[in-house]
Write a protein that holds these residues in place. Structure first.
Motif, mmCIF file in Angstrom:
data_model
loop_
_atom_site.group_PDB
_atom_site.id
_atom_site.type_symbol
_atom_site.label_atom_id
_atom_site.label_comp_id
_atom_site.label_asym_id
_atom_site.label_seq_id
_atom_site.Cartn_x
_atom_site.Cartn_y
_atom_site.Cartn_z
ATOM 1 N N THR A 1 13.260 -5.479 22.908
ATOM 2 C CA THR A 1 12.562 -6.208 23.376
ATOM 3 C C THR A 1 11.243 -5.591 23.553
ATOM 4 O OG1 THR A 1 13.802 -7.766 24.562
ATOM 5 C CG2 THR A 1 11.920 -7.858 24.711
ATOM 6 N N ALA A 2 10.155 -6.983 22.500
ATOM 7 C CA ALA A 2 9.087 -6.402 22.510
ATOM 8 C C ALA A 2 8.550 -6.761 21.619
ATOM 9 C CB ALA A 2 9.214 -4.799 21.659
ATOM 10 N N MET A 3 6.696 -6.885 21.308
ATOM 11 C CA MET A 3 6.956 -7.769 19.977
ATOM 12 C C MET A 3 5.869 -6.767 19.398
ATOM 13 S SD MET A 3 4.310 -9.930 19.566
ATOM 14 C CE MET A 3 3.225 -10.732 20.734
ATOM 15 N N TYR A 4 6.788 -7.493 17.551
ATOM 16 C CA TYR A 4 6.863 -6.622 17.016
ATOM 17 C C TYR A 4 5.301 -6.726 16.027
ATOM 18 C CZ TYR A 4 11.419 -4.734 18.698
ATOM 19 O OH TYR A 4 12.388 -4.333 18.375
ATOM 20 N N TYR A 5 5.197 -5.754 15.443
ATOM 21 C CA TYR A 5 4.000 -5.033 14.304
ATOM 22 C C TYR A 5 3.967 -5.174 12.979
ATOM 23 C CZ TYR A 5 1.457 -6.908 18.457
ATOM 24 O OH TYR A 5 1.030 -7.493 19.722
ATOM 25 N N CYS A 6 4.137 -5.701 11.296
ATOM 26 C CA CYS A 6 4.106 -4.941 10.415
ATOM 27 C C CYS A 6 2.648 -4.709 10.528
ATOM 28 C CB CYS A 6 4.470 -6.115 9.175
ATOM 29 S SG CYS A 6 3.025 -7.506 9.639
ATOM 30 N N THR B 1 0.358 -1.784 0.212
ATOM 31 C CA THR B 1 -0.126 -0.098 -0.166
ATOM 32 C C THR B 1 0.985 1.257 0.397
ATOM 33 O OG1 THR B 1 -0.376 -0.329 2.294
ATOM 34 C CG2 THR B 1 -1.933 -1.429 1.242
ATOM 35 N N ILE B 2 0.289 2.673 0.145
ATOM 36 C CA ILE B 2 1.080 3.121 -0.095
ATOM 37 C C ILE B 2 2.098 3.595 0.833
ATOM 38 C CG2 ILE B 2 -0.437 5.110 1.459
ATOM 39 C CD1 ILE B 2 -0.090 7.440 -1.030
ATOM 40 N N CYS B 3 1.919 2.575 2.775
ATOM 41 C CA CYS B 3 2.538 3.589 3.329
ATOM 42 C C CYS B 3 2.224 1.952 3.987
ATOM 43 C CB CYS B 3 2.135 4.043 4.330
ATOM 44 S SG CYS B 3 2.965 4.379 5.640
ATOM 45 N N MET B 4 3.842 1.402 3.768
ATOM 46 C CA MET B 4 3.898 0.091 5.299
ATOM 47 C C MET B 4 5.095 0.459 6.147
ATOM 48 S SD MET B 4 2.305 -2.332 2.987
ATOM 49 C CE MET B 4 2.538 -3.442 4.363
ATOM 50 N N ALA B 5 4.810 -0.100 7.679
ATOM 51 C CA ALA B 5 6.021 0.422 8.478
ATOM 52 C C ALA B 5 5.655 -0.919 9.815
ATOM 53 C CB ALA B 5 5.251 1.352 9.468
ATOM 54 N N TRP B 6 6.483 -0.929 10.509
ATOM 55 C CA TRP B 6 7.069 -1.394 11.640
ATOM 56 C C TRP B 6 6.709 -0.891 12.837
ATOM 57 C CZ3 TRP B 6 7.444 -6.697 11.356
ATOM 58 C CH2 TRP B 6 8.257 -7.264 10.204
ATOM 59 N N PHE B 7 5.619 -2.148 14.013
ATOM 60 C CA PHE B 7 5.590 -0.981 14.999
ATOM 61 C C PHE B 7 6.094 -1.719 16.032
ATOM 62 C CE2 PHE B 7 2.988 2.722 14.852
ATOM 63 C CZ PHE B 7 3.004 2.567 13.252
#
Length: 120
Positions: free
Chosen positions: A87-92, A28-34
């Motif tokens: 250290t974390a839970m990572y989400y795309c 899409t126009i914008c993809m990210a990791w959180f």
């Protein structure tokens, strides 16, 4: 609709590297990791827009790299020089509105999450 399926992650010692993958049904126009550290709020890590322009949180700049492979329909997050505070839970995540920022508000498509644990 956009489907996001994550893989990668795991446990590593400080200073090590990991790569996260996110297979997408379409870019899409914008993809990210959180990421969401234990007991803390979710925070933006990195973004990449449709044209390949990237942005990073100050805490990961020069250590993490976001990229996408159109031939494989996959978004990546290469994480180097990892620290215990990573250290974390990572989400795309992805959205289809305008702009591409680290604010999670416009993101409506999310991966299932993957754990990253960095030990000292």
């Amino acid at each position: 609709q956009v489907q996001l399926v994550q893989s990668g992650g795991g446990s590593v010692q400080a200073g090590g590297s990991l790569r996260l993958s996110c297979e997408v049904s379409r870019f899409t126009i914008c993809m990210a990791w959180f990421r969401q550290p234990p007991g803390k709020e979710r925070e933006g890590v990195a973004t990449v827009n449709y044209f390949g322009r990237t942005s990073y949180a100050d805490s990961v700049k020069d250590r993490f790299t976001i990229s996408k492979n159109s031939a494989k329909d996959t978004l990546y997050l290469q994480m180097n020089a990892l620290k215990p505070e990573d250290t974390a839970m990572y989400y795309c995540a992805a959205h289809t509105s305008t702009g591409c920022y680290l604010d999670s508000t416009p993101y409506i498509y999310w991966g299932q999450g993957t754990h990253v644990t960095v030990s000292s």
